[in-house]
Design a protein around this motif. Structure first.
Motif, short mmCIF file in Angstrom:
data_model
loop_
_atom_site.label_atom_id
_atom_site.label_comp_id
_atom_site.label_asym_id
_atom_site.label_seq_id
_atom_site.Cartn_x
_atom_site.Cartn_y
_atom_site.Cartn_z
N LEU A 41 0.81 -1.22 0.00
CA LEU A 41 0.00 0.00 0.00
C LEU A 41 0.85 1.27 0.00
O LEU A 41 0.39 2.32 -0.43
N GLY A 42 2.06 1.18 0.53
CA GLY A 42 2.94 2.35 0.59
C GLY A 42 2.60 3.32 1.70
O GLY A 42 2.97 4.49 1.64
N LEU A 43 1.92 2.83 2.76
CA LEU A 43 1.45 3.74 3.80
C LEU A 43 2.58 4.44 4.54
O LEU A 43 2.62 5.67 4.61
N THR A 44 3.51 3.67 5.13
CA THR A 44 4.54 4.33 5.93
C THR A 44 5.53 5.10 5.06
O THR A 44 6.14 6.07 5.53
N ARG A 152 -8.77 1.14 -4.76
CA ARG A 152 -8.50 1.45 -6.16
C ARG A 152 -7.51 0.47 -6.77
O ARG A 152 -7.51 0.26 -8.00
N ALA A 153 -6.69 -0.17 -5.95
CA ALA A 153 -5.76 -1.18 -6.46
C ALA A 153 -6.52 -2.36 -7.06
O ALA A 153 -6.00 -3.06 -7.94
N GLN A 154 -7.75 -2.59 -6.60
CA GLN A 154 -8.53 -3.72 -7.08
C GLN A 154 -9.51 -3.33 -8.18
O GLN A 154 -10.31 -4.16 -8.61
N GLN A 155 -9.43 -2.08 -8.64
CA GLN A 155 -10.29 -1.62 -9.73
C GLN A 155 -9.51 -1.57 -11.04
O GLN A 155 -8.31 -1.31 -11.05
N GLU A 421 -10.36 -13.55 3.60
CA GLU A 421 -11.73 -13.87 3.20
C GLU A 421 -11.80 -14.20 1.72
O GLU A 421 -12.51 -15.12 1.30
N GLN A 422 -11.06 -13.44 0.91
CA GLN A 422 -11.03 -13.72 -0.52
C GLN A 422 -10.37 -15.07 -0.81
O GLN A 422 -10.80 -15.81 -1.70
N ALA A 423 -9.33 -15.39 -0.04
CA ALA A 423 -8.57 -16.61 -0.29
C ALA A 423 -9.29 -17.87 0.18
O ALA A 423 -9.17 -18.93 -0.44
N TRP A 467 -0.98 -15.21 0.62
CA TRP A 467 0.02 -14.74 -0.35
C TRP A 467 -0.52 -14.75 -1.77
O TRP A 467 -0.14 -13.91 -2.59
N THR A 468 -1.44 -15.67 -2.06
CA THR A 468 -1.99 -15.73 -3.42
C THR A 468 -2.83 -14.50 -3.74
O THR A 468 -3.09 -14.22 -4.92
N LYS A 469 -3.26 -13.77 -2.71
CA LYS A 469 -4.11 -12.59 -2.92
C LYS A 469 -3.37 -11.27 -2.74
O LYS A 469 -3.94 -10.21 -3.01
N LEU A 470 -2.13 -11.33 -2.30
CA LEU A 470 -1.40 -10.08 -2.06
C LEU A 470 -1.18 -9.27 -3.33
O LEU A 470 -1.07 -8.05 -3.28
N GLY A 471 -1.14 -9.95 -4.46
CA GLY A 471 -0.94 -9.23 -5.72
C GLY A 471 -2.04 -8.24 -6.02
O GLY A 471 -1.83 -7.27 -6.76
#
Length: 479
Positions: A41-44, A152-155, A421-423, A467-471
């Motif tokens: 996400l780049g938060l920090t 937005r990363a998922q759009q 939840e997605q995984a 890990w399969t969903k981190l992308g």
């Protein structure tokens, strides 16, 4: 071999022995997962660029990014008190997760720039620095920025959502002491703060929290809070944001402001005697439902309450319950027309506030923010009475910082929850994520420049699924 601790003899099974070894063992292996969520996400990184660092450059050991990351990861892992940081300074997984350094450098002492995590006094000074007005403003903005990046990363092409609903409510935070601004609240029956909090209804992400004194009304400061928040949400998250709130909030200035900016809203209206007379409630008691059979009836009209500048659409909800003599009723006020949102759809939309209250409950029960900062002037300095008993902290601002950091940590763990939840295709509570995915025991091995975390097979299976969903958190396409 290590040292056998003979004093720990077990009566129920004398064959069990306890051995202490100088190995890199941890119960916080999941911190590296939270760091990876943060990294995607780049938060920090963003916070490091936006926050103002007022420290003397010659005395800096930990970068500002590392300090903020330390606080967020400790909170996410369930460590609420800065004193815990001292006990965890040598934890291998936390050192790996916090450090900006690559390879095995974070675990090799001074080569990594520091011998361990930041200490309790360092983290306390960080809180005081973040309490500066310009830094608190950044932390408020970070919650929406963080949420916008994740969604937005998922759009496709990273575009904003079309429309979302923002839930707004007051939240009781009980305190034990006389923290500045806290007060006894007769409604809740405890000494507390009464912050206002907002979340995204469709996803459960926290959008903002603002600390308020413990005895203020629910609507205190709501106009400014909501107006500023909607601007950020419509910049980072969506094109149009609707608002949903409870009976403590509707007042003329807030409703008029939402209508002026074209923001759809629905809110519950207090059940006043004036409204009861206006609705002629007794005529709904015999509304055709057979005696003893529960039923819901909806009636609507244009109504102008005392203090309102104009008439607004009001929906009366009458609930006839089994074995109850009198029906239960409440009112909703909305800016949606009948065509845009029929009465039944409006009621169902309002009832979904329960999901938001569940997310607020997770913040309080799982992260359990500890707002304990208070003014404590020094009574002695180097064994002598101080010349001047100056108070160097703004305790109220410090406590707001602690609340904001807890909200940011909540969003990080929530992002991991959504991935799980997605995984797995099943629901995950925040506490379950922490206990099964984050609080994982591991042995940390160093091989030249390579670091290996050895974890149990069950934990490894859950990690692999996540890990399969981190992308899906890739933010490269977001501008």
């Amino acid at each position: 071999m290590g040292e056998i601790l003979n004093d720990f003899g077990l009566e129920f099974n004398g064959s069990v022995k306890l051995e202490a070894r100088a190995e890199r063992l941890t119960s916080e292996a999941g911190a590296v997962l939270l760091r990876e969520v943060d990294e995607r996400l780049g938060l920090t990184r963003w916070l490091g660029e936006m926050l103002t660092d007022t420290r003397d450059e010659k005395r800096i050991t930990h970068s500002l990014r590392e300090l903020v990351r330390t606080d967020l990861l400790l909170l996410g892992q369930g460590w609420r008190d800065h004193d815990d940081a001292d006990a965890l300074r040598r934890d291998a997984a936390l050192r790996l997760a916090v450090s900006d350094s690559k390879s095995s450098v974070p675990l090799r002492g001074k080569e990594g720039g520091a011998e361990g995590l930041a200490s309790q006094p360092t983290l306390s000074r960080l809180t005081a620095m973040l309490a500066r007005e310009e830094n608190r403003k950044v932390l408020h903005e970070a919650l929406v920025w963080q949420t916008g990046r994740r969604l937005r990363a998922q759009q496709p092409k990273g575009q904003k959502l079309k429309q979302v609903t923002v839930d707004v409510d007051g939240l009781p935070v009980e305190v034990h002491g006389h923290q500045e601004g806290s007060a006894y609240n007769g409604h809740y029956g405890v000494r507390m703060y009464h912050p206002i909090v907002a979340s995204l209804a469709e996803t459960g992400d926290l959008l903002d929290v603002r600390l308020r004194e413990g005895n203020v009304h629910s609507a205190n400061g709501a106009l400014e809070f909501i107006d500023e928040l909607l601007g950020r949400v419509e910049k980072e998250v969506c094109e149009v944001a609707a608002v949903r709130f409870d009976a403590g909030f509707p007042e003329e200035k807030l409703l008029a402001k939402l209508e002026e900016r074209g923001t759809p809203y629905v809110a519950r209206v207090r059940n006043t005697s004036v409204l009861q007379r206006e609705a002629a409630l007794p005529r709904f008691m015999n509304s055709g439902v057979p005696l003893g059979e529960p039923g819901t009836h909806l009636y609507e009209w244009e109504y102008q309450a005392q203090g309102w500048s104009r008439a607004r659409r009001v929906v009366l909800v009458v609930l006839e319950r089994k074995d109850e003599l009198f029906p239960h009723a409440f009112w909703l006020v909305t800016s949606w027309s009948k065509e845009q949102m029929p009465a039944q759809a409006l009621l169902e939309h309002y009832r979904q506030r329960g999901t938001a209250e569940g997310h607020f409950g997770e913040l309080m029960d799982v992260l359990a923010p500890a707002l304990s900062s208070a003014r404590r002037p020094k009574s002695k300095y180097r064994g002598q009475p101080p010349v001047q008993r100056a108070v160097s902290i703004d305790a109220f601002a410090n406590n707001e910082v602690r609340l904001l950091l807890n909200a940011l940590a909540y969003n990080l763990v929530h992002a991991a929850r959504v991935l799980m939840e997605q995984a797995t295709g099943e629901g995950w509570g925040l506490l379950r994520v922490r206990e099964r995915v984050l609080k994982v025991a591991a042995r940390v091995l160093l091989h030249a420049r390579r670091v290996v975390l050895v974890i149990g097979r069950e934990s490894a299976s859950l990690w692999q699924k996540l890990w399969t969903k981190l992308g899906s958190l890739s933010t490269a396409q977001i501008t």
